[in-house]
Write a protein that holds these residues in place. Sequence first.
Motif, PDB file in Angstrom:
ATOM      1  N   PHE A   1       0.810  -1.219   0.000  1.00  0.00           N
ATOM      2  CA  PHE A   1       0.000   0.000   0.000  1.00  0.00           C
ATOM      3  C   PHE A   1       0.846   1.273   0.000  1.00  0.00           C
ATOM      4  O   PHE A   1       0.297   2.368  -0.117  1.00  0.00           O
ATOM      5  CB  PHE A   1      -0.913   0.032   1.235  1.00  0.00           C
ATOM      6  N   HIS A   2       2.166   1.145   0.170  1.00  0.00           N
ATOM      7  CA  HIS A   2       2.986   2.331   0.390  1.00  0.00           C
ATOM      8  C   HIS A   2       2.848   3.369  -0.718  1.00  0.00           C
ATOM      9  O   HIS A   2       2.857   4.568  -0.449  1.00  0.00           O
ATOM     10  CB  HIS A   2       4.459   1.936   0.553  1.00  0.00           C
ATOM     11  N   GLN A   3       2.678   2.928  -1.986  1.00  0.00           N
ATOM     12  CA  GLN A   3       2.587   3.886  -3.087  1.00  0.00           C
ATOM     13  C   GLN A   3       1.289   4.689  -3.064  1.00  0.00           C
ATOM     14  O   GLN A   3       1.207   5.770  -3.655  1.00  0.00           O
ATOM     15  CB  GLN A   3       2.742   3.178  -4.441  1.00  0.00           C
ATOM     16  N   PHE A   4       0.268   4.160  -2.388  1.00  0.00           N
ATOM     17  CA  PHE A   4      -1.019   4.850  -2.333  1.00  0.00           C
ATOM     18  C   PHE A   4      -1.144   5.795  -1.127  1.00  0.00           C
ATOM     19  O   PHE A   4      -2.110   6.554  -1.050  1.00  0.00           O
ATOM     20  CB  PHE A   4      -2.165   3.827  -2.268  1.00  0.00           C
ATOM     21  N   LEU A   5      -0.193   5.741  -0.213  1.00  0.00           N
ATOM     22  CA  LEU A   5      -0.303   6.511   1.030  1.00  0.00           C
ATOM     23  C   LEU A   5       0.290   7.902   0.851  1.00  0.00           C
ATOM     24  O   LEU A   5       1.235   8.313   1.527  1.00  0.00           O
ATOM     25  CB  LEU A   5       0.385   5.757   2.174  1.00  0.00           C
ATOM     26  N   THR A   6      -0.273   8.647  -0.071  1.00  0.00           N
ATOM     27  CA  THR A   6       0.187  10.001  -0.355  1.00  0.00           C
ATOM     28  C   THR A   6      -0.992  10.874  -0.765  1.00  0.00           C
ATOM     29  O   THR A   6      -1.968  10.382  -1.339  1.00  0.00           O
ATOM     30  CB  THR A   6       1.244  10.007  -1.484  1.00  0.00           C
ATOM     31  N   THR A   7      -0.887  12.142  -0.449  1.00  0.00           N
ATOM     32  CA  THR A   7      -1.901  13.105  -0.879  1.00  0.00           C
ATOM     33  C   THR A   7      -1.319  14.061  -1.924  1.00  0.00           C
ATOM     34  O   THR A   7      -1.865  15.141  -2.136  1.00  0.00           O
ATOM     35  CB  THR A   7      -2.439  13.902   0.327  1.00  0.00           C
ATOM     36  N   GLN A   8      -0.217  13.664  -2.558  1.00  0.00           N
ATOM     37  CA  GLN A   8       0.400  14.492  -3.577  1.00  0.00           C
ATOM     38  C   GLN A   8      -0.480  14.538  -4.826  1.00  0.00           C
ATOM     39  O   GLN A   8      -0.773  13.508  -5.430  1.00  0.00           O
ATOM     40  CB  GLN A   8       1.789  13.956  -3.930  1.00  0.00           C
ATOM     41  N   THR A   9      -0.872  15.726  -5.228  1.00  0.00           N
ATOM     42  CA  THR A   9      -1.743  15.898  -6.393  1.00  0.00           C
ATOM     43  C   THR A   9      -1.103  15.332  -7.657  1.00  0.00           C
ATOM     44  O   THR A   9      -1.786  14.716  -8.485  1.00  0.00           O
ATOM     45  CB  THR A   9      -2.058  17.391  -6.595  1.00  0.00           C
TER      46      THR A   9
END
Length: 320
Positions: free
Chosen positions: A170-178
Amino acid sequence: MTRQNKLLFKILLVSVLIFVFSLIFSKKDRNAAKSVESAILNPSHKSEVSLIEIETGESGAITLKKQGDFWLLSTEGEKGQTICTIADSKIINSLIENAAKIRKLYAISENFSDYERLGLTENLSTSISFLKNNNNLYTKVHFGYSDSLKNRIFLRSESSKAAYECENDFHQFLTTQTNYWSEGEIFPEIENPVKITLKINEGSEVSPEKTLSLEEKSPNFAQKTGSLLSLRHGNISETKDNSLEETGKSGKSKAILTIQDGNGRIARLTFYALQDGSNFYTKNVTPSEIDSQETRFALYSENATYEISEWTYKRIISLF
């Protein structure tokens, strides 16, 4: 020592070793984390998810909402304005599939006091919520620290106090970068171009006040439009404004590109250049008559400002 005594000694030694090993392995079994096979998102709901919210304790939040033909990304800009752009549906679908996958969850703790060391408090974790458009919540999961040696990550459900760990995919999805969640292509709204017009404004290094066009009957039209649709933008910097004063990027436009789709959609890009030589554009998309109300909402909601490289800008010009 007699032969009989030697035999008895060996039997006793083997018995002692068996007893010791049984104690060791039984202790390991008692201390081993219990596991269950489950999914983070009920697989029966994955096709119904139409709203995803991702929040981090430090870098804000984003909303991904299914709107007709598109997923619409919304987030708050640096000046408090709402930035909206088309999201990358492939990445979103990958997240949903990943969450609905049956996996092993290893029980770690049921104590609130352990949340901080696991990174599962509200201010330390990254949460992902899966919902319907009517705000019916399917699940909300908090992801904490990861263990790189075991390739696992700690997590907990909002509806339970139990903490688990699972495979860290899941690490690649744990971001709020637009820039991660947005669609990287410049024209995600256009699939079948039938006419393209480029107006180069006075003062451009290419040509003063000139309008160029490409149509289906133009030479190499399919090849040129294919090249155009494959181009990608850079960073999404801020929301746009007609005067561009809100973005701090005021200046005269140097070119306007209009592209018409076979279904009637029209995308209009206005290109600008800063004094440092960097380029960016704003975009307006007019829906077609056959677009649904939800799709129209997504297209009208786009308001981002996109950076573009000098190479990409010159590539667009060269097609004419």
